[in-house]
Scaffold this motif. Structure first.
Motif, PDB file in Angstrom:
ATOM      1  N   MET A   1       0.844  -1.178   0.000  1.00  0.00           N
ATOM      2  CA  MET A   1       0.000   0.000   0.000  1.00  0.00           C
ATOM      3  C   MET A   1       0.892   1.245   0.000  1.00  0.00           C
ATOM      4  O   MET A   1       1.832   1.349   0.761  1.00  0.00           O
ATOM      5  N   ALA A   2       0.569   2.174  -0.858  1.00  0.00           N
ATOM      6  CA  ALA A   2       1.304   3.430  -0.945  1.00  0.00           C
ATOM      7  C   ALA A   2       0.595   4.501  -0.121  1.00  0.00           C
ATOM      8  O   ALA A   2      -0.626   4.544  -0.062  1.00  0.00           O
ATOM      9  N   VAL A   3       1.397   5.359   0.495  1.00  0.00           N
ATOM     10  CA  VAL A   3       0.855   6.456   1.288  1.00  0.00           C
ATOM     11  C   VAL A   3       1.354   7.759   0.685  1.00  0.00           C
ATOM     12  O   VAL A   3       2.515   7.871   0.298  1.00  0.00           O
ATOM     13  N   GLY A   4       0.468   8.729   0.589  1.00  0.00           N
ATOM     14  CA  GLY A   4       0.863  10.007   0.019  1.00  0.00           C
ATOM     15  C   GLY A   4       0.056  11.148   0.600  1.00  0.00           C
ATOM     16  O   GLY A   4      -0.776  10.969   1.481  1.00  0.00           O
ATOM     17  N   VAL A   5       0.340  12.325   0.058  1.00  0.00           N
ATOM     18  CA  VAL A   5      -0.338  13.533   0.493  1.00  0.00           C
ATOM     19  C   VAL A   5      -1.105  14.111  -0.690  1.00  0.00           C
ATOM     20  O   VAL A   5      -0.539  14.331  -1.761  1.00  0.00           O
TER      21      VAL A   5
END
Length: 159
Positions: A1-5
């Motif tokens: 899972m990728a996390v970003g803003v």
């Protein structure tokens, strides 16, 4: 899972249906926007006295996980436009929905994605048109720091 803003640039709105019954006598409506993504919510400033054509020029940031748990209908940004009232409950003007799944997928693939300010339809609860809102989006992938077991948290004592 990728996390970003996800950065949301709230620019302006145009042609919003007026909710103030005595608009000409008392004054213009005072719109603001509730920006909602999953369980996160941000509130814009109130565009006092700007009536049906408010300008904000504000940026908001939200934490985004992609792909997330559950179904694919969850990747949407809801913009709920309200009219601030002093002596009664705030009035609902309308809302706009921006579907983000493809935008986020592109951002995860490239590390970043940008959507220049675009106009989105604002609709009432009965889905009738009541103006437009201009919003820009930027997504930046953020590397999650690795958890180092030597720092932070408990470590078994050797004594």
């Amino acid at each position: 899972m990728a996390v970003g803003v996800l950065e949301v640039l709230l620019v302006s709105a145009k042609g919003l249906g007026n909710t103030d019954f005595f608009d000409g006598l008392i004054g213009k409506m005072d719109p603001y926007v509730l920006i909602q993504y999953k369980t996160q919510e941000r509130k814009s400033s109130i565009a006092r006295g700007q009536g049906s054509n408010p300008s904000w020029g504000e940026k908001f940031t939200l934490r985004v996980e992609y792909p997330g748990e559950g179904d694919h209908h969850q990747f949407k940004l809801n913009l709920k436009i309200m009219d601030k009232d002093t002596f009664s409950a705030d009035d609902y003007i309308g809302s706009a929905t921006i579907f983000l799944e493809d935008f986020l997928a592109l951002g995860v693939e490239n590390g970043t994605a940008e959507l220049h300010p675009s106009k989105y339809r604002v609709v009432r609860m009965d889905q009738s048109y009541c103006g437009e809102i201009q919003v820009g989006l930027t997504f930046n992938l953020r590397e999650e720091p690795e958890i180092n077991e030597e720092y932070g948290g408990w470590k078994q004592s050797e004594y």
